[in-house]
Design a protein around this motif. Structure first.
Motif, PDB file in Angstrom:
ATOM      1  N   PRO A   1       0.865  -1.582  -0.046  1.00  0.00           N
ATOM      2  CA  PRO A   1      -0.327  -0.195  -0.040  1.00  0.00           C
ATOM      3  C   PRO A   1       1.183   1.157   0.097  1.00  0.00           C
ATOM      4  N   GLY A   2       1.447   1.336  -1.161  1.00  0.00           N
ATOM      5  CA  GLY A   2       2.327   2.594  -1.163  1.00  0.00           C
ATOM      6  C   GLY A   2       2.332   3.493  -1.800  1.00  0.00           C
ATOM      7  N   GLY A   3       2.332   4.923  -1.811  1.00  0.00           N
ATOM      8  CA  GLY A   3       2.604   5.804  -2.817  1.00  0.00           C
ATOM      9  C   GLY A   3       2.592   5.679  -4.542  1.00  0.00           C
ATOM     10  N   GLY A   4       2.289   7.093  -5.006  1.00  0.00           N
ATOM     11  CA  GLY A   4       2.611   6.835  -7.114  1.00  0.00           C
ATOM     12  C   GLY A   4       3.759   7.471  -6.802  1.00  0.00           C
ATOM     13  N   CYS A   5       4.015   8.351  -6.501  1.00  0.00           N
ATOM     14  CA  CYS A   5       5.442   8.543  -6.596  1.00  0.00           C
ATOM     15  C   CYS A   5       6.250   7.685  -6.345  1.00  0.00           C
ATOM     16  N   PRO A   6       7.408   8.043  -7.606  1.00  0.00           N
ATOM     17  CA  PRO A   6       8.594   6.231  -7.308  1.00  0.00           C
ATOM     18  C   PRO A   6       9.223   6.872  -6.643  1.00  0.00           C
ATOM     19  N   THR A   7       9.632   8.309  -6.420  1.00  0.00           N
ATOM     20  CA  THR A   7      11.030   8.571  -5.221  1.00  0.00           C
ATOM     21  C   THR A   7      10.680   8.713  -4.161  1.00  0.00           C
TER      22      THR A   7
ATOM     23  N   VAL B   1     -12.420  10.801 -24.804  1.00  0.00           N
ATOM     24  CA  VAL B   1     -12.679  10.478 -24.523  1.00  0.00           C
ATOM     25  C   VAL B   1     -11.498   9.347 -23.857  1.00  0.00           C
ATOM     26  N   ILE B   2     -10.726   9.084 -23.994  1.00  0.00           N
ATOM     27  CA  ILE B   2     -10.057   8.229 -23.656  1.00  0.00           C
ATOM     28  C   ILE B   2     -10.010   7.236 -22.277  1.00  0.00           C
ATOM     29  N   PHE B   3     -10.595   5.415 -23.419  1.00  0.00           N
ATOM     30  CA  PHE B   3     -10.616   5.229 -21.872  1.00  0.00           C
ATOM     31  C   PHE B   3      -9.878   3.862 -22.264  1.00  0.00           C
ATOM     32  N   ASN B   4      -9.098   3.441 -21.696  1.00  0.00           N
ATOM     33  CA  ASN B   4      -8.203   2.260 -21.600  1.00  0.00           C
ATOM     34  C   ASN B   4      -7.551   1.261 -19.998  1.00  0.00           C
ATOM     35  N   LEU B   5      -8.095   0.389 -20.588  1.00  0.00           N
ATOM     36  CA  LEU B   5      -7.886  -0.465 -18.821  1.00  0.00           C
ATOM     37  C   LEU B   5      -6.517  -1.514 -19.657  1.00  0.00           C
ATOM     38  N   GLU B   6      -5.933  -1.727 -18.484  1.00  0.00           N
ATOM     39  CA  GLU B   6      -5.553  -3.088 -19.301  1.00  0.00           C
ATOM     40  C   GLU B   6      -4.513  -4.465 -18.117  1.00  0.00           C
ATOM     41  N   TYR B   7      -5.399  -4.816 -18.129  1.00  0.00           N
ATOM     42  CA  TYR B   7      -4.645  -6.059 -17.177  1.00  0.00           C
ATOM     43  C   TYR B   7      -3.448  -6.988 -16.877  1.00  0.00           C
ATOM     44  N   ILE B   8      -2.654  -5.967 -16.246  1.00  0.00           N
ATOM     45  CA  ILE B   8      -1.408  -7.076 -16.081  1.00  0.00           C
ATOM     46  C   ILE B   8      -0.496  -7.140 -14.966  1.00  0.00           C
ATOM     47  N   THR B   9       0.244  -7.122 -14.104  1.00  0.00           N
ATOM     48  CA  THR B   9       0.815  -7.700 -12.825  1.00  0.00           C
ATOM     49  C   THR B   9       0.883  -6.134 -12.207  1.00  0.00           C
ATOM     50  N   VAL B  10       0.760  -6.803 -10.764  1.00  0.00           N
ATOM     51  CA  VAL B  10       0.810  -5.529  -9.710  1.00  0.00           C
ATOM     52  C   VAL B  10       2.101  -4.645 -10.108  1.00  0.00           C
ATOM     53  N   LEU B  11       3.055  -5.472 -10.131  1.00  0.00           N
ATOM     54  CA  LEU B  11       4.199  -4.612  -9.867  1.00  0.00           C
ATOM     55  C   LEU B  11       3.958  -4.127 -11.136  1.00  0.00           C
ATOM     56  N   GLU B  12       3.833  -4.210 -13.156  1.00  0.00           N
ATOM     57  CA  GLU B  12       4.185  -3.106 -14.380  1.00  0.00           C
ATOM     58  C   GLU B  12       2.906  -2.972 -13.699  1.00  0.00           C
ATOM     59  N   ALA B  13       1.866  -2.353 -13.093  1.00  0.00           N
ATOM     60  CA  ALA B  13       0.946  -1.605 -12.733  1.00  0.00           C
ATOM     61  C   ALA B  13       1.515  -0.162 -11.842  1.00  0.00           C
ATOM     62  N   ASN B  14       2.078  -0.792 -11.257  1.00  0.00           N
ATOM     63  CA  ASN B  14       2.414   0.655 -10.330  1.00  0.00           C
ATOM     64  C   ASN B  14       4.165   0.820 -11.732  1.00  0.00           C
ATOM     65  N   ARG B  15       5.115   0.234 -11.735  1.00  0.00           N
ATOM     66  CA  ARG B  15       5.547   0.434 -12.560  1.00  0.00           C
ATOM     67  C   ARG B  15       5.266   1.672 -13.617  1.00  0.00           C
ATOM     68  N   ARG B  16       3.867   1.738 -14.099  1.00  0.00           N
ATOM     69  CA  ARG B  16       3.861   2.580 -15.274  1.00  0.00           C
ATOM     70  C   ARG B  16       3.039   3.746 -14.250  1.00  0.00           C
ATOM     71  N   ILE B  17       2.083   3.845 -13.341  1.00  0.00           N
ATOM     72  CA  ILE B  17       1.913   4.859 -12.184  1.00  0.00           C
ATOM     73  C   ILE B  17       3.070   5.329 -11.610  1.00  0.00           C
TER      74      ILE B  17
ATOM     75  N   ASP C   1       5.957   6.062 -13.127  1.00  0.00           N
ATOM     76  CA  ASP C   1       7.133   6.104 -14.331  1.00  0.00           C
ATOM     77  C   ASP C   1       6.142   7.344 -15.354  1.00  0.00           C
ATOM     78  N   SER C   2       4.188   7.542 -15.329  1.00  0.00           N
ATOM     79  CA  SER C   2       4.316   8.707 -14.673  1.00  0.00           C
ATOM     80  C   SER C   2       4.337  10.171 -14.226  1.00  0.00           C
ATOM     81  N   HIS C   3       5.670   9.982 -13.477  1.00  0.00           N
ATOM     82  CA  HIS C   3       5.371  11.289 -12.718  1.00  0.00           C
ATOM     83  C   HIS C   3       6.963  11.584 -13.349  1.00  0.00           C
ATOM     84  N   PRO C   4       7.086  13.093 -13.282  1.00  0.00           N
ATOM     85  CA  PRO C   4       8.518  13.315 -13.974  1.00  0.00           C
ATOM     86  C   PRO C   4       9.676  13.658 -12.882  1.00  0.00           C
ATOM     87  N   PRO C   5      11.248  13.406 -13.007  1.00  0.00           N
ATOM     88  CA  PRO C   5      12.163  13.607 -12.289  1.00  0.00           C
ATOM     89  C   PRO C   5      12.054  14.587 -11.430  1.00  0.00           C
ATOM     90  N   TYR C   6      11.402  15.687 -11.493  1.00  0.00           N
ATOM     91  CA  TYR C   6      11.077  16.899 -10.356  1.00  0.00           C
ATOM     92  C   TYR C   6      10.159  18.043 -11.169  1.00  0.00           C
TER      93      TYR C   6
END
Length: 453
Positions: free
Chosen positions: A123-129, A283-299, A301-306
């Motif tokens: 149950p972590g947050g969305g931003c990687p760093t 509307v863009i309506f996009n659902l992807e059934y993927i591993t939990v790890l990959e879902a968290n990676r995608r979320i 990676d959507s954040h900028p480095p700063y």
């Protein structure tokens, strides 16, 4: 100018004379411009103890830093000693005991990678760093909150170094009051976290990543999305959580985006989110059934480095009328000069968050419906004052329609920040502060204060 003898410090010590100082002093929010006296990268708890002792010997203020993500920059400061635990990033998973123990500098990405490879969600947050310790100390919102609770709800033990440089272990059996406080009372108040131990959740391999976006749409369509959002959350499956952002972007124009995660298949997600499909043709309506790890990676990676930004967040308890929704949307009708992105966001709450009472841990606002975030982002530093003023001005209205503030989304402008962050739990927190940091060694602009009699 005072000359300091840094020989009492251990770990990697960075001063203003060092070549790396400019890089080392920077926060994730590049709008934070602070110049600490010294930055101590600690590798062991002895490094932490030595840094505390040295700061006290030289009558210097201490700041504690892990991921550098404090919105207002209170993990750094001018002419302070920054104790940085980011190099303490070990992770130990014990499947027999069903626990994971992490050091104080572990980030969201670190723990998602370690546990995700083994099939566990977290149950972590969305931003990687973001540092997990900072996330947890403030309670810890994330996309798994409705199923797994706050990040702090899985915490079973914390180890910290106190103002004397001594190690304290806190759990339900030992230093229980400190353990209670460390689950929601914000970072930096009681000591330097060197480890946290969490209960492992049940393994979940797959999840559905949700991305819905309405780009360059009309105000009435945004209101319809807002109304749909509100209705869906009235009876929402706790396996899903969503974040909605109503934005005004220099690149995309005005729109609304919804990001979410369902611990279930794509068909279930499609059924739950059906009301969002026909609101607009854009509307863009996009659902992807993927591993939990990959879902968290995608979320992540959507954040900028700063970023350069001003942002904050408060709790929503009300059901907003259509007029309220129009006023909220109008907050971002015009951006500040130099702003490239402005947004008002709603972070989903409820579900497992409400399985505990507001007195069970220091996190007080368990019965809120959402967290309302508000931000402006800019690129050129010359526009910083105008953007900050713009956010402050708009936030006066947000204060009127919300209750209490989320300490992980802090605001320097709060007049009574202690009550806003901690509600009725403040009185007990002051007792804990008095017991574990009686001399206010861990003091910063919005720290818990000890009442002087």
């Amino acid at each position: 100018m005072i000359e300091f003898d840094y020989s009492g410090l251990t770990g990697a010590v960075v001063t203003k004379e060092d070549f790396s100082y400019e890089k080392d002093r920077k926060a994730w929010n590049r709008a934070i411009e602070k110049y600490p006296l010294v930055i101590v990268y600690c590798h062991t708890k002895n490094d932490v103890s030595n840094a505390i002792a040295w700061a006290r010997l030289n009558s210097l203020e201490i700041r504690i830093r892990s991921g550098r993500h404090h919105y207002e920059g209170y993990s750094t400061g001018n002419d302070v000693v920054v104790i940085d635990v980011s190099k303490m990033n070990g992770i130990n998973v014990d499947e027999e005991k069903n626990i994971v123990k992490i050091q104080g500098g572990v980030t969201n990405r670190d723990i998602y990678e370690a546990l995700g490879e083994m099939g566990y969600p977290f149950p972590g947050g969305g931003c990687p760093t973001v540092g997990v310790s900072g996330l947890v100390l403030g309670g810890g919102w994330g996309y798994s909150i409705r199923l797994l609770g706050l990040a702090s709800d899985s915490l079973i033990e914390v180890e910290l170094v106190d103002y004397k440089g001594e190690t304290i272990v806190a759990n339900v059996e030992s230093n229980e009051d400190l353990f209670w406080a460390c689950r929601g009372a914000g970072g930096g108040n009681f000591g330097v976290i060197i480890s946290m131990t969490f209960k492992l959740p049940e393994k979940i391999k797959m999840a559905t990543l949700i991305h819905i976006e309405y780009i360059d749409v009309q105000p009435q369509e945004i209101i319809k999305v807002f109304e749909t959002w509100t209705n869906i959350f009235k009876d929402l499956d706790r396996r899903i959580n969503l974040k909605m952002g109503i934005y005004n972007s220099k690149v995309k124009g005005k729109g609304i985006s919804i990001t979410g995660l369902l611990y279930g298949n794509k068909e279930k997600a499609s059924m739950i989110l059906e009301p969002f499909k026909n609101i607009s043709k854009k509307v863009i309506f996009n659902l992807e059934y993927i591993t939990v790890l990959e879902a968290n990676r995608r979320i992540q990676d959507s954040h900028p480095p700063y970023e350069n930004y001003k942002s904050s967040g408060r709790f929503v308890y009300r059901d907003y009328s259509r007029g309220d929704m129009e006023d909220i949307i109008n907050l971002v009708n015009d951006r500040a000069e130099g702003s490239i992105y402005a947004a008002v966001s709603l972070y989903g709450l409820g579900g497992a968050l409400m399985d505990k009472s507001k007195e069970d841990t220091a996190f007080y606002y368990r019965d809120a419906k959402f967290i309302m975030g508000f931000q402006s982002v800019w690129e050129e530093s010359k526009y910083a004052p105008r953007n900050r003023d713009w956010v402050k001005e708009k936030f006066e209205y947000i204060n009127l329609i919300t209750t209490g503030s989320y300490s992980n989304f802090p605001s320097a402008e709060l007049k009574d920040y202690e009550k806003d962050y901690y509600g009725e739990n403040l009185y007990k927190l002051k007792e804990v502060k008095r017991k574990y940091d009686p001399y206010e060694v861990f003091k910063f602009p919005q720290g818990i204060k000890i009442e002087k009699f």
